[in-house]
Each structure stands twice: as C-alpha cells, then as structure tokens.
Design a protein around this motif. Structure first.
Motif, PDB file in Angstrom:
ATOM      1  N   ALA A  86      42.748   5.311  30.921  1.00  0.00           N
ATOM      2  CA  ALA A  86      42.309   5.569  32.297  1.00  0.00           C
ATOM      3  C   ALA A  86      43.474   5.448  33.272  1.00  0.00           C
ATOM      4  O   ALA A  86      43.609   6.247  34.210  1.00  0.00           O
ATOM      5  CB  ALA A  86      41.196   4.597  32.675  1.00  0.00           C
ATOM      6  N   LEU A  87      44.327   4.460  33.070  1.00  0.00           N
ATOM      7  CA  LEU A  87      45.485   4.284  33.949  1.00  0.00           C
ATOM      8  C   LEU A  87      46.463   5.447  33.805  1.00  0.00           C
ATOM      9  O   LEU A  87      47.030   5.927  34.799  1.00  0.00           O
ATOM     10  CB  LEU A  87      46.179   2.956  33.637  1.00  0.00           C
ATOM     11  CG  LEU A  87      45.341   1.698  33.916  1.00  0.00           C
ATOM     12  CD1 LEU A  87      46.111   0.441  33.493  1.00  0.00           C
ATOM     13  CD2 LEU A  87      44.946   1.599  35.386  1.00  0.00           C
ATOM     14  N   VAL A  88      46.656   5.918  32.582  1.00  0.00           N
ATOM     15  CA  VAL A  88      47.517   7.078  32.364  1.00  0.00           C
ATOM     16  C   VAL A  88      46.911   8.314  33.029  1.00  0.00           C
ATOM     17  O   VAL A  88      47.618   9.106  33.657  1.00  0.00           O
ATOM     18  CB  VAL A  88      47.735   7.330  30.854  1.00  0.00           C
ATOM     19  CG1 VAL A  88      48.401   8.685  30.615  1.00  0.00           C
ATOM     20  CG2 VAL A  88      48.570   6.219  30.252  1.00  0.00           C
ATOM     21  N   ARG A  89      45.594   8.466  32.908  1.00  0.00           N
ATOM     22  CA  ARG A  89      44.921   9.604  33.551  1.00  0.00           C
ATOM     23  C   ARG A  89      45.126   9.546  35.065  1.00  0.00           C
ATOM     24  O   ARG A  89      45.389  10.570  35.705  1.00  0.00           O
ATOM     25  CB  ARG A  89      43.433   9.567  33.218  1.00  0.00           C
ATOM     26  CG  ARG A  89      42.572  10.641  33.871  1.00  0.00           C
ATOM     27  CD  ARG A  89      42.864  12.020  33.327  1.00  0.00           C
ATOM     28  NE  ARG A  89      43.876  12.715  34.100  1.00  0.00           N
ATOM     29  CZ  ARG A  89      44.294  13.936  33.858  1.00  0.00           C
ATOM     30  NH1 ARG A  89      43.829  14.614  32.832  1.00  0.00           N
ATOM     31  NH2 ARG A  89      45.209  14.510  34.614  1.00  0.00           N
ATOM     32  N   GLY A  90      45.037   8.360  35.647  1.00  0.00           N
ATOM     33  CA  GLY A  90      45.279   8.203  37.079  1.00  0.00           C
ATOM     34  C   GLY A  90      46.699   8.581  37.454  1.00  0.00           C
ATOM     35  O   GLY A  90      46.929   9.244  38.472  1.00  0.00           O
ATOM     36  N   ALA A  91      47.665   8.176  36.628  1.00  0.00           N
ATOM     37  CA  ALA A  91      49.064   8.498  36.892  1.00  0.00           C
ATOM     38  C   ALA A  91      49.297  10.005  36.792  1.00  0.00           C
ATOM     39  O   ALA A  91      50.079  10.569  37.567  1.00  0.00           O
ATOM     40  CB  ALA A  91      49.967   7.763  35.907  1.00  0.00           C
ATOM     41  N   LEU A  92      48.627  10.659  35.869  1.00  0.00           N
ATOM     42  CA  LEU A  92      48.756  12.108  35.739  1.00  0.00           C
ATOM     43  C   LEU A  92      48.210  12.817  36.977  1.00  0.00           C
ATOM     44  O   LEU A  92      48.755  13.830  37.426  1.00  0.00           O
ATOM     45  CB  LEU A  92      48.043  12.598  34.476  1.00  0.00           C
ATOM     46  CG  LEU A  92      48.745  12.246  33.158  1.00  0.00           C
ATOM     47  CD1 LEU A  92      47.813  12.487  31.969  1.00  0.00           C
ATOM     48  CD2 LEU A  92      50.026  13.076  32.993  1.00  0.00           C
ATOM     49  N   HIS A  93      47.129  12.289  37.538  1.00  0.00           N
ATOM     50  CA  HIS A  93      46.621  12.833  38.805  1.00  0.00           C
ATOM     51  C   HIS A  93      47.672  12.698  39.899  1.00  0.00           C
ATOM     52  O   HIS A  93      47.865  13.611  40.706  1.00  0.00           O
ATOM     53  CB  HIS A  93      45.345  12.101  39.222  1.00  0.00           C
ATOM     54  CG  HIS A  93      44.111  12.583  38.533  1.00  0.00           C
ATOM     55  ND1 HIS A  93      43.644  13.879  38.639  1.00  0.00           N
ATOM     56  CD2 HIS A  93      43.221  11.939  37.731  1.00  0.00           C
ATOM     57  CE1 HIS A  93      42.530  14.016  37.930  1.00  0.00           C
ATOM     58  NE2 HIS A  93      42.254  12.850  37.374  1.00  0.00           N
ATOM     59  N   GLU A  94      48.341  11.561  39.912  1.00  0.00           N
ATOM     60  CA  GLU A  94      49.357  11.324  40.953  1.00  0.00           C
ATOM     61  C   GLU A  94      50.499  12.342  40.840  1.00  0.00           C
ATOM     62  O   GLU A  94      50.931  12.909  41.847  1.00  0.00           O
ATOM     63  CB  GLU A  94      49.914   9.906  40.832  1.00  0.00           C
ATOM     64  CG  GLU A  94      48.912   8.791  41.141  1.00  0.00           C
ATOM     65  CD  GLU A  94      48.651   8.622  42.638  1.00  0.00           C
ATOM     66  OE1 GLU A  94      49.092   9.468  43.433  1.00  0.00           O
ATOM     67  OE2 GLU A  94      47.980   7.632  43.001  1.00  0.00           O
ATOM     68  N   VAL A  95      51.005  12.559  39.641  1.00  0.00           N
ATOM     69  CA  VAL A  95      52.114  13.499  39.495  1.00  0.00           C
ATOM     70  C   VAL A  95      51.659  14.946  39.671  1.00  0.00           C
ATOM     71  O   VAL A  95      52.488  15.838  39.894  1.00  0.00           O
ATOM     72  CB  VAL A  95      52.856  13.331  38.139  1.00  0.00           C
ATOM     73  CG1 VAL A  95      53.500  11.964  38.042  1.00  0.00           C
ATOM     74  CG2 VAL A  95      51.935  13.581  36.966  1.00  0.00           C
ATOM     75  N   ASP A  96      50.352  15.170  39.600  1.00  0.00           N
ATOM     76  CA  ASP A  96      49.803  16.490  39.910  1.00  0.00           C
ATOM     77  C   ASP A  96      49.657  16.692  41.417  1.00  0.00           C
ATOM     78  O   ASP A  96      49.354  17.796  41.870  1.00  0.00           O
ATOM     79  CB  ASP A  96      48.435  16.678  39.257  1.00  0.00           C
ATOM     80  CG  ASP A  96      48.536  17.024  37.779  1.00  0.00           C
ATOM     81  OD1 ASP A  96      49.577  17.585  37.375  1.00  0.00           O
ATOM     82  OD2 ASP A  96      47.583  16.747  37.037  1.00  0.00           O
ATOM     83  N   GLY A  97      49.843  15.595  42.178  1.00  0.00           N
ATOM     84  CA  GLY A  97      49.700  15.684  43.623  1.00  0.00           C
ATOM     85  C   GLY A  97      48.297  15.420  44.115  1.00  0.00           C
ATOM     86  O   GLY A  97      47.971  15.698  45.273  1.00  0.00           O
ATOM     87  N   ASN A  98      47.450  14.860  43.242  1.00  0.00           N
ATOM     88  CA  ASN A  98      46.066  14.561  43.610  1.00  0.00           C
ATOM     89  C   ASN A  98      45.837  13.055  43.606  1.00  0.00           C
ATOM     90  O   ASN A  98      45.977  12.410  42.569  1.00  0.00           O
ATOM     91  CB  ASN A  98      45.101  15.204  42.610  1.00  0.00           C
ATOM     92  CG  ASN A  98      45.316  16.702  42.485  1.00  0.00           C
ATOM     93  OD1 ASN A  98      45.468  17.395  43.482  1.00  0.00           O
ATOM     94  ND2 ASN A  98      45.334  17.193  41.258  1.00  0.00           N
ATOM     95  N   LYS A  99      45.502  12.482  44.761  1.00  0.00           N
ATOM     96  CA  LYS A  99      45.221  11.055  44.800  1.00  0.00           C
ATOM     97  C   LYS A  99      43.943  10.778  44.018  1.00  0.00           C
ATOM     98  O   LYS A  99      42.884  11.286  44.360  1.00  0.00           O
ATOM     99  CB  LYS A  99      45.050  10.576  46.245  1.00  0.00           C
ATOM    100  CG  LYS A  99      46.318  10.568  47.071  1.00  0.00           C
ATOM    101  CD  LYS A  99      46.043   9.983  48.450  1.00  0.00           C
ATOM    102  CE  LYS A  99      47.313   9.946  49.288  1.00  0.00           C
ATOM    103  NZ  LYS A  99      47.067   9.369  50.633  1.00  0.00           N
ATOM    104  N   PRO A 100      44.037   9.969  42.956  1.00  0.00           N
ATOM    105  CA  PRO A 100      42.819   9.722  42.161  1.00  0.00           C
ATOM    106  C   PRO A 100      41.843   8.803  42.875  1.00  0.00           C
ATOM    107  O   PRO A 100      42.240   7.838  43.525  1.00  0.00           O
ATOM    108  CB  PRO A 100      43.373   9.051  40.895  1.00  0.00           C
ATOM    109  CG  PRO A 100      44.643   8.401  41.341  1.00  0.00           C
ATOM    110  CD  PRO A 100      45.215   9.305  42.397  1.00  0.00           C
ATOM    111  N   ALA A 101      40.554   9.132  42.776  1.00  0.00           N
ATOM    112  CA  ALA A 101      39.494   8.218  43.179  1.00  0.00           C
ATOM    113  C   ALA A 101      39.118   7.424  41.925  1.00  0.00           C
ATOM    114  O   ALA A 101      39.672   7.650  40.845  1.00  0.00           O
ATOM    115  CB  ALA A 101      38.307   8.999  43.716  1.00  0.00           C
TER     116      ALA A 101
END
Length: 222
Positions: A86-101
């Motif tokens: 889940a933390l890796v998925r959140g980080a991938l959202h960040e590098v995609d430019g999408n702030k994860p909820a």
C-alpha cells in the motif's frame, strides 16, 4: 511540468540529493495523508498482536507454538506485506503527480504476486542472514524494488524479483548511496522517539520509488 525520468536530469540518472528532495517535497505537500496511513497501519499491527497473543500471561513456552500463535504469525506477516504494498502504491501515485487519498493506497489487484514475492524475499533474506549476515543484506538490497515492479508494471513475483535484481545490480553505485542515505534518515527518525519515522518512512518510500522510475526510464511528475 512533468517529464520522463528525473526532471532536469539526463534520463536514467539521478542524484541522491534530488531523490531525497523529491521525497520530502511530495511528502510535505500531502503530509496528513501519509502520517494518517502510517498511524492506521501501526494500529492494525497492534490490534493483530493483541488478538493473537498479546493478552496471554502464560509462562508456558509451549504456548508460543500453539496453533493460534502460528495463525497469528501468518496473518500478521501477510498484513505487513500488504501494508508495504500500500505504501509503494501511494508512492507511485506521488511520482505520477497524483496526491493519494487513503483509498488510493490500496489500488492494486495482484495481491497473490505481492505476497509470493514478499515470502520469497523474506525466506531468502533469512537464509542470507544465517550465512554471516552480509548475504542477507545483499538480498534485501538487490530486491528493494520488487514491489515497484510487481505493482507498477504488473509483473509476477519471480519476474519482479529478477527485474529489481537486474536494475539495481546495473546501478549499484547510485542506488547504494541512496540506500545508505535513507537508512541514515530513518535512524535519525527512530532516535526522535520514533515520531520522526512518520516523516522518514514516507520520504524513504517516495525517494526510492522516484529512483526506480528514473532508472527504468518511466514517467516522473515534477
């Protein structure tokens, strides 16, 4: 502005300072969500530990080998693997430019591959640590980005491990420097009564995921 590879750098190259700076900037822009998800993860782990043996006051050592304890160990370990994912998925959202909820952290479907890869790495690491520690550290280092490959590129467990091994082994110098720097940051976080880990852990995961994306030539949002 967004680009492929590191913004402002040659594709396929990154500096430790830029990776950590990137991790810090993304974290501080979404700090409450990251801290919240870490606190939720900590609570889940505490609850599982209480359910599967925390209330026991028995001094009988055989209780540690009870079926309930064994089930608890398995459940707790698997939940830990999924939290890491889940933390890796959140980080991938960040590098995609999408702030994860909060819900964004659990947007992965290949749970089986995540668990299998994590088990293989765990077993290999334990064997490595029995072999005078250093082999275990090497295993952990070379498989560092397995979950990134599994989640980001939907690779199976074995392929993800191989991809991580290949990418890191071809870029040992910069990746090792980043790993050492992030270990240092987390040591400082732990020294600060553990509270600093609420900051250092997200920075670590985002910075390492940034480096993974740069070295694999994939998209990185500025």
């Amino acid at each position: 502005m967004s680009d492929y590879g590191a913004p402002g750098q040659t594709p396929g190259q990154f500096s430790v300072g830029d990776a950590i700076g990137y991790g810090w900037n993304k974290f501080k822009d979404n700090a409450l969500i990251w801290i919240g998800i870490l606190l939720i993860a900590a609570v889940i782990q505490v609850v599982l530990n209480l359910i599967f043996g925390g209330f026991s006051t028995s001094s009988d050592m055989s209780s540690a080998f009870s079926v309930w304890r064994i089930i608890g160990s398995i459940v707790t370990t698997i939940v830990g693997y999924l939290i890491n994912a889940a933390l890796v998925r959140g980080a991938l959202h960040e590098v995609d430019g999408n702030k994860p909820a909060f819900g964004s952290f659990f947007q992965f479907t290949n749970v089986g591959a995540i668990i299998i890869a994590s088990v293989i790495i765990g077993v290999a690491s334990i064997i490595g640590f029995f072999l005078l520690v250093i082999p275990g550290l090497i295993v952990i280092f070379l498989t560092w980005w397995t979950l990134q490959f599994v989640i980001d590129q939907n690779e199976d467990a074995i392929t993800g491990i191989k991809s991580s091994f290949r990418t890191i082994s071809q870029n040992v110098g910069p990746v090792l420097l980043l790993a050492l720097a992030l270990v240092g940051i987390n040591i400082v976080g732990a020294i600060l009564c553990g509270v600093g880990l609420l900051v250092s852990i997200p920075i670590t995961i985002i910075a390492s995921t940034y480096a993974y994306r740069v070295l694999t030539g994939r998209y990185v949002a500025a």
